[in-house]
Scaffold this motif. Structure first.
Motif, PDB file in Angstrom:
ATOM      1  N   PHE A  33       0.831  -1.197   0.000  1.00 53.15           N
ATOM      2  CA  PHE A  33       0.000   0.000   0.000  1.00 53.15           C
ATOM      3  C   PHE A  33       0.874   1.259   0.000  1.00 53.15           C
ATOM      4  N   GLY A  34       1.929   1.276   0.799  1.00 49.99           N
ATOM      5  CA  GLY A  34       2.843   2.425   0.837  1.00 49.99           C
ATOM      6  C   GLY A  34       3.544   2.635  -0.497  1.00 49.99           C
ATOM      7  N   MET A  39       4.109   5.620  -5.617  1.00 53.70           N
ATOM      8  CA  MET A  39       4.126   5.596  -7.083  1.00 53.70           C
ATOM      9  C   MET A  39       3.059   6.522  -7.672  1.00 53.70           C
ATOM     10  N   LYS A  40       1.967   6.740  -6.973  1.00 55.79           N
ATOM     11  CA  LYS A  40       0.927   7.632  -7.478  1.00 55.79           C
ATOM     12  C   LYS A  40       1.211   9.095  -7.157  1.00 55.79           C
ATOM     13  N   VAL A  41       1.891   9.376  -6.057  1.00 53.30           N
ATOM     14  CA  VAL A  41       2.165  10.752  -5.652  1.00 53.30           C
ATOM     15  C   VAL A  41       3.414  11.304  -6.335  1.00 53.30           C
ATOM     16  N   THR A  46       6.839  15.692  -8.872  1.00 55.24           N
ATOM     17  CA  THR A  46       7.813  16.144  -9.869  1.00 55.24           C
ATOM     18  C   THR A  46       7.211  17.227 -10.771  1.00 55.24           C
ATOM     19  N   GLU A  47       5.906  17.116 -11.067  1.00 58.79           N
ATOM     20  CA  GLU A  47       5.262  18.165 -11.857  1.00 58.79           C
ATOM     21  C   GLU A  47       5.223  19.473 -11.071  1.00 58.79           C
ATOM     22  N   PHE A  48       4.980  19.409  -9.760  1.00 59.79           N
ATOM     23  CA  PHE A  48       4.987  20.611  -8.933  1.00 59.79           C
ATOM     24  C   PHE A  48       6.359  21.281  -8.972  1.00 59.79           C
ATOM     25  N   ILE A  49       7.414  20.504  -8.901  1.00 61.93           N
ATOM     26  CA  ILE A  49       8.769  21.067  -8.960  1.00 61.93           C
ATOM     27  C   ILE A  49       9.003  21.729 -10.315  1.00 61.93           C
ATOM     28  N   ARG A 108      -6.161  15.559  -7.513  1.00 59.13           N
ATOM     29  CA  ARG A 108      -6.919  14.445  -6.924  1.00 59.13           C
ATOM     30  C   ARG A 108      -6.393  13.148  -7.530  1.00 59.13           C
ATOM     31  N   ILE A 109      -5.975  12.227  -6.635  1.00 59.25           N
ATOM     32  CA  ILE A 109      -5.413  10.948  -7.058  1.00 59.25           C
ATOM     33  C   ILE A 109      -6.349   9.835  -6.594  1.00 59.25           C
TER      34      ILE A 109
END
Length: 133
Positions: A33-34, A39-41, A46-49, A108-109
């Motif tokens: 789960f972690g 992998m989803k976040v 990276t897009e935020f950076i 939203r993920i």
């Protein structure tokens, strides 16, 4: 004669340490789960950076709001930024005459079923800010 608590079987059992099958499955599920969450976040982080770098670059290159927006649009086309556009930038003129550029958006993920993770990203490029490292 030895007491029942001192028999070799009980002594070995008292020293045994380890993980039961149920414990192993539990920790495996938590680990999976972690990993799924990371992998989803990771792509959104990276897009935020990339957005932050593009905003700082646009603020440093632009002399007025339209040129700042155009510079951001060029950088977003190169870095494949899809979460925000140049129209989403809040550009404010400071008393010194320079512009401060800020942005905010929500990502939203979907996780599983009706559950999803909502991330609020915010950033700004203030006058005098150098390149993001």
């Amino acid at each position: 004669m030895t007491s029942p608590a001192r028999t070799p079987v009980r002594a070995l059992r008292a020293r045994q340490r380890g993980l039961s099958l149920l414990g192993l499955i539990f920790f495996g599920v938590i680990l999976v789960f972690g990993a799924l969450l990371v992998m989803k976040v990771f792509p959104t982080a990276t897009e935020f950076i990339a957005i932050k770098r593009a905003v700082v670059k646009a603020r440093n290159e632009g002399a007025d709001p339209p040129s700042i927006r155009n510079s951001f649009e060029r950088a977003s086309a190169i870095d494949d930024i899809t979460s925000i556009t140049g129209k989403d930038l809040q550009i404010v003129r400071r008393p010194s005459g320079e512009y401060a550029v800020s942005f905010a958006y929500e990502k939203r993920i979907p996780l599983f079923g009706p559950a999803s993770l909502v991330l609020d990203y915010r950033g700004e490029a203030l006058p005098g800010a150098g390149p993001v490292k």
